[in-house]
Design a protein around this motif. Sequence first.
Motif, PDB file in Angstrom:
ATOM      1  N   ALA A   1       0.845  -1.185   0.000  1.00  0.00           N
ATOM      2  CA  ALA A   1       0.000   0.000   0.000  1.00  0.00           C
ATOM      3  C   ALA A   1       0.886   1.243   0.000  1.00  0.00           C
ATOM      4  O   ALA A   1       2.016   1.205   0.518  1.00  0.00           O
ATOM      5  N   VAL A   2       0.378   2.326  -0.582  1.00  0.00           N
ATOM      6  CA  VAL A   2       1.118   3.590  -0.616  1.00  0.00           C
ATOM      7  C   VAL A   2       0.170   4.741  -0.323  1.00  0.00           C
ATOM      8  O   VAL A   2      -1.038   4.657  -0.578  1.00  0.00           O
ATOM      9  N   SER A   3       0.746   5.823   0.209  1.00  0.00           N
ATOM     10  CA  SER A   3      -0.052   6.999   0.549  1.00  0.00           C
ATOM     11  C   SER A   3       0.762   8.252   0.309  1.00  0.00           C
ATOM     12  O   SER A   3       1.969   8.285   0.581  1.00  0.00           O
TER      13      SER A   3
ATOM     14  N   ARG B   1      -4.051   2.567  -2.829  1.00  0.00           N
ATOM     15  CA  ARG B   1      -3.386   3.855  -3.041  1.00  0.00           C
ATOM     16  C   ARG B   1      -4.244   4.930  -2.372  1.00  0.00           C
ATOM     17  O   ARG B   1      -5.406   5.100  -2.717  1.00  0.00           O
ATOM     18  N   HIS B   2      -3.653   5.646  -1.432  1.00  0.00           N
ATOM     19  CA  HIS B   2      -4.447   6.534  -0.585  1.00  0.00           C
ATOM     20  C   HIS B   2      -3.840   7.939  -0.530  1.00  0.00           C
ATOM     21  O   HIS B   2      -2.619   8.101  -0.537  1.00  0.00           O
ATOM     22  N   THR B   3      -4.716   8.940  -0.431  1.00  0.00           N
ATOM     23  CA  THR B   3      -4.253  10.302  -0.160  1.00  0.00           C
ATOM     24  C   THR B   3      -4.378  10.653   1.321  1.00  0.00           C
ATOM     25  O   THR B   3      -3.890  11.700   1.743  1.00  0.00           O
ATOM     26  N   ASP B   4      -5.023   9.789   2.092  1.00  0.00           N
ATOM     27  CA  ASP B   4      -5.101   9.936   3.550  1.00  0.00           C
ATOM     28  C   ASP B   4      -4.412   8.724   4.169  1.00  0.00           C
ATOM     29  O   ASP B   4      -4.866   7.592   3.999  1.00  0.00           O
TER      30      ASP B   4
ATOM     31  N   LEU C   1      -3.677   2.641   7.038  1.00  0.00           N
ATOM     32  CA  LEU C   1      -3.551   1.872   8.281  1.00  0.00           C
ATOM     33  C   LEU C   1      -4.652   0.835   8.432  1.00  0.00           C
ATOM     34  O   LEU C   1      -4.534  -0.088   9.246  1.00  0.00           O
ATOM     35  N   ASP C   2      -5.725   0.977   7.653  1.00  0.00           N
ATOM     36  CA  ASP C   2      -6.793  -0.025   7.661  1.00  0.00           C
ATOM     37  C   ASP C   2      -6.502  -1.175   6.701  1.00  0.00           C
ATOM     38  O   ASP C   2      -7.223  -2.179   6.717  1.00  0.00           O
TER      39      ASP C   2
ATOM     40  N   GLY D   1      -1.427  -0.949  15.680  1.00  0.00           N
ATOM     41  CA  GLY D   1      -0.731  -2.220  15.812  1.00  0.00           C
ATOM     42  C   GLY D   1       0.278  -2.508  14.726  1.00  0.00           C
ATOM     43  O   GLY D   1       0.667  -3.669  14.528  1.00  0.00           O
ATOM     44  N   LYS D   2       0.760  -1.466  14.042  1.00  0.00           N
ATOM     45  CA  LYS D   2       1.718  -1.652  12.961  1.00  0.00           C
ATOM     46  C   LYS D   2       3.147  -1.403  13.453  1.00  0.00           C
ATOM     47  O   LYS D   2       3.388  -0.497  14.259  1.00  0.00           O
ATOM     48  N   HIS D   3       4.087  -2.185  12.962  1.00  0.00           N
ATOM     49  CA  HIS D   3       5.498  -1.887  13.149  1.00  0.00           C
ATOM     50  C   HIS D   3       5.855  -0.693  12.265  1.00  0.00           C
ATOM     51  O   HIS D   3       5.244  -0.496  11.204  1.00  0.00           O
ATOM     52  N   VAL D   4       6.851   0.096  12.674  1.00  0.00           N
ATOM     53  CA  VAL D   4       7.137   1.349  11.974  1.00  0.00           C
ATOM     54  C   VAL D   4       8.642   1.528  11.776  1.00  0.00           C
ATOM     55  O   VAL D   4       9.425   1.375  12.722  1.00  0.00           O
TER      56      VAL D   4
END
Length: 371
Positions: free
Chosen positions: A33-35, A56-59, A64-65, A90-93
């Motif tokens: 996924a990319v934003s 593909r997200h602008t937000d 994160l969903d 709950g995501k690793h970063v």
Amino acid sequence: MRLRVGVIGCGTVAQIMHLPYLRSLPDLFEIAAVSDLSPGLVDAIGRMYGVPEKHRHTDYRALLDDDVDAVLVLSSGSHGPQVLDAVNAGKHVLVEKPLSLTVREADEIEAATKKAGVTVMVGYMKRFDPGYLYGQQMVKAMSDARYVQINTLHPAEDQYIDIHGVLRFGDVPPEVAQRATRAHEELLDEAVGGLSDSLRFVYYDVFLGSMVHDINALRALVGEPEDVLFTEVWPAGSTTPSVTTVLRHPGDLRTTYTWTYLAEVRDYFEELAVLSPTQRVRIQFPSPFLKHWPTPVVVQRMEDGALIESRVQASYDEAFREELRAFHDCVTGGKAPLTDVADSRADIVVLQRILAAGAPAGLGGEAGRWR
């Protein structure tokens, strides 16, 4: 284990380094996924890396969903809000430096990270550079370090970025850009108070955008500075300045650090030298926009009355790629990150103290407490 990753921010560093190296490690990562705030850019990058349109997200909050294991935060400005939201999801970063503009944000991220039980690693790629690691071993073997000298001669970045064909689109909606600008300015108020516009820019772009790398590398070589003895930023009112600061470490060790913007000569120079009466170790970093460019380490010592100088190129391995490998190891192996939230927080504190030592007019916020 192959990690499904989402990338927040598809600008310069993402296009030049992170996205290509993620793709070069297909056994470790999948770009899922990319934003980006730019609709045109996120679609172009999504097509380039085979990311389905629905991912593909602008937000970034929509990303994160998605079904991702980890998130790379590579956007501009403070990364605090994105990191905090990712951790709470709950995501690793893996987050590019700076972690945040304020110490308060770093503390919130640290607390959330412990609660969520995820990995947060801050992207100081120089700490994974084979040349730096070689020089670090040499410095750790010193018993009598007296003086550290850091010099960075920083030319205009366009001279390096343009060779990579970075994509740019001018299509961020005005209201989105204005909202981001307001949030950025509010964080600067919290960090440094009522400084001049030029010094607010210098704090964000020079101190946290560039000098933070050398401060982090310095701390890992010789430990924490006890005090900041001197700082000058000149010329007054410039957003392309020079900065000199002197740091005092425990014992008789001192660091002098000069960072200076010299726009036109295309010769990026960055040297971190640790000097003692018996040995000198000079770590010479290349431009961060050049790929697989080695970091030479020059070592001088005396032997049987003769001056011996060696110049070592430890490896052509790329620091950004080694950083991604390390992140994967931390997530899948449960290892503690070398460059964690606490490490990055310490850098922010040192840089605020450096700024405060120059006693600039209008200084307030978090940095004001160090006056």
